[in-house]
Design a protein around this motif. Structure first.
Motif, PDB file in Angstrom:
ATOM      1  N   MET A   8       1.539  -3.776  -0.155  1.00  0.00           N
ATOM      2  CA  MET A   8       1.544  -2.319   0.763  1.00  0.00           C
ATOM      3  C   MET A   8       1.938  -2.701   2.195  1.00  0.00           C
ATOM      4  N   TRP A   9       3.172  -1.743   2.338  1.00  0.00           N
ATOM      5  CA  TRP A   9       3.640  -1.939   3.807  1.00  0.00           C
ATOM      6  C   TRP A   9       3.615  -0.457   4.190  1.00  0.00           C
ATOM      7  N   GLY A  10       3.214  -0.412   5.400  1.00  0.00           N
ATOM      8  CA  GLY A  10       2.874   1.036   6.061  1.00  0.00           C
ATOM      9  C   GLY A  10       2.720   1.004   7.822  1.00  0.00           C
ATOM     10  N   ILE A  50       2.255   8.339  -0.745  1.00  0.00           N
ATOM     11  CA  ILE A  50       1.661   7.399   0.214  1.00  0.00           C
ATOM     12  C   ILE A  50       0.366   6.927  -0.363  1.00  0.00           C
ATOM     13  N   THR A 356      -0.021  -3.018   7.676  1.00  0.00           N
ATOM     14  CA  THR A 356       0.297  -1.789   8.228  1.00  0.00           C
ATOM     15  C   THR A 356       0.475  -1.908   9.952  1.00  0.00           C
ATOM     16  N   CYS A 360       2.701   4.123  13.537  1.00  0.00           N
ATOM     17  CA  CYS A 360       3.992   4.401  13.027  1.00  0.00           C
ATOM     18  C   CYS A 360       4.787   5.400  13.987  1.00  0.00           C
ATOM     19  N   GLN A 402      12.256  -0.323   7.736  1.00  0.00           N
ATOM     20  CA  GLN A 402      12.679   0.315   6.289  1.00  0.00           C
ATOM     21  C   GLN A 402      13.204  -0.616   5.372  1.00  0.00           C
ATOM     22  N   ILE A 405      10.792  -3.252   4.074  1.00  0.00           N
ATOM     23  CA  ILE A 405      10.168  -2.598   3.102  1.00  0.00           C
ATOM     24  C   ILE A 405      10.764  -2.675   1.890  1.00  0.00           C
TER      25      ILE A 405
END
Ligand code: BG6
Length: 412
Positions: A8-10, A50, A356, A360, A402, A405
């Protein structure tokens, strides 16, 4: 060796640092609202497509509870918190799988967290980053409050599992990493003690369900008396976390030499003396990607539960060009080196499930209350004085992340 297919990337944010609406919808003020001004827009927890990782309490103890109860120092706050958790778990039981009871719970051991996380009134701790004023009385109250948070975390996990057995819980610890300043064995022993007192004290309770063997030594040395009740041991054992989740910003040099310590700086994500091998951010935080790999190995081998890196980032001043761009190569370099370190940990055999980055979008700094210290990969047009349109602009780091990911971390 690389990242798992379901990695999981975020990005991570805290409501009180970016959402505004500090008195909307029946909400009352929190401790954070008494440090900085809030902006005025309101959104809530998540939208779509998400996988949310929800922190139930991130430095926003209701101000009333701080004033009237002395925050978590009062054992009755456990039940108030559990009532809140139960309501949120029930409301989102089909939407959220991952939960974190408290943000950076180990920061409660320091004056900043004692106010922001434990809600013990600020005046009793003087400045947020005051190093002194840690009398046995103050520390006894603080460590009793931490004990209450440990109980609350365990009970919240137990309640959560009864609401939905598929829920998963992390512990969220500030990733403090200590290095000895020299090879003097006294520096080594003090470094080990720092790990025990500020990392394992918390990890052992939250991941193993019991205080580590060094805890008695810590309490004795500092004259701390923690108020516990019969049955507390059993509570702690019954709700340990599924994941070791943490934030990571910097590393700290430890020395027994007062001359060396005289140059030490203290802040939310900066501690100790400068490391001659490493660069420092504009806000004084030592930048140490390899420290992340080191830390991940240490805690994974101790707890043998999957890890999640839930905060990591560079606070820097950005320039918005006339074309609406932000060329933040420094941030890309920072993120690339840290994600590379996570990859290194994977190669070392560490089971890592998520990364994460912090903020962001640009948000207000928790440690310094500034907007100018930007972490985001999306620029927000707002300055320290609250001026600006709140318009968003994607920074160069946005496009870089981006792409990363899309390739699941293969193309850094
Ligand atoms: C973490 C906190 O320790 O660091 C965040 O959980 C905080 O709330 C982040 O914003 C960055 O620190 P600062 O002080 O630069 O905002």
């Amino acid at each position: 060796m690389s990242f798992r297919d379901d990695f999981m990337w975020g990005g991570a944010t805290a409501a009180n640092q970016c959402e505004g609406g500090w008195l909307s919808g029946g909400k009352k003020d929190s401790v954070a609202d008494h440090l900085t001004d809030g902006s005025k827009n309101r959104d809530r927890i998540f939208t779509y497509n998400i996988e949310p990782l929800v922190t139930l309490s991130h430095y926003e103890m209701p101000f009333h509870l701080s004033e009237a109860y002395r925050g978590w120092a009062d054992r009755r706050v456990i039940d108030l918190y559990l009532r809140y958790c139960k309501a949120v778990f029930t409301e989102y039981k089909n939407d959220v799988k991952y939960w974190l009871p408290f943000n950076e719970i180990n920061n409660g051991a320091f004056p900043f967290g004692a106010y922001m996380s434990l809600g013990i009134p600020l005046k009793d701790h003087q400045a947020l980053f005051e190093k002194t004023n840690n009398t046995p009385q103050i520390l006894s109250e603080r460590y009793t409050a931490l004990h209450h948070q440990f109980l609350a975390s365990s009970l919240a996990i137990q309640i959560g599992r009864s609401v939905n057995p598929n829920f998963r819980f992390g512990c969220m610890i500030a990733g403090k990493v200590y290095y000895p300043y020299t090879c003097n064995p006294d520096d080594i022993l003090l470094t080990q003690k720092m790990f025990q007192d500020y990392v394992y004290y918390f990890g052992d309770v939250l991941m193993r369900g019991e205080y580590g063997p060094f805890s008695e030594r810590l309490w004795r040395e500092k004259g701390i008396s923690v108020k516990m009740e019969n049955g507390d041991d059993e509570i702690l054992r019954s709700g340990t976390a599924d994941y070791y989740t943490f934030s990571y910003y910097t590393t700290t040099l430890i020395s027994v030499d007062p001359e060396i310590n005289k140059n030490a700086v203290v802040g939310l994500n900066l501690h100790g003396t400068p490391n001659p091998h490493l660069k420092t951010s504009a806000w004084g935080s030592i930048i140490d990607p390899k420290g992340l790999r080191y830390y991940m190995n240490e805690v994974y081998n101790r707890y043998k539960k999957p890890l999640m890196v839930l905060e990591n980032g560079l606070g820097a001043e950005d320039t918005l060009t006339a074309e609406g761009q932000v060329h933040d190569k420094y941030r890309i370099d920072f993120l690339r080196e840290h994600i590379n370190a996570v990859k290194g940990a994977v190669e070392d055999g560490v089971d890592v499930r998520a990364y994460t980055l912090w903020g962001c979008i640009d948000l207000i700094s928790a440690g310094t209350g500034e907007m100018k210290k930007r972490y985001g990969i999306i620029y927000v047009d707002k300055d320290n004085n609250g001026h600006g349109s709140l318009k968003r602009y994607k920074k160069d780091s946005f496009y870089w992340y981006q792409h990363l990911i899309k390739t699941n971390g293969r193309e850094l």
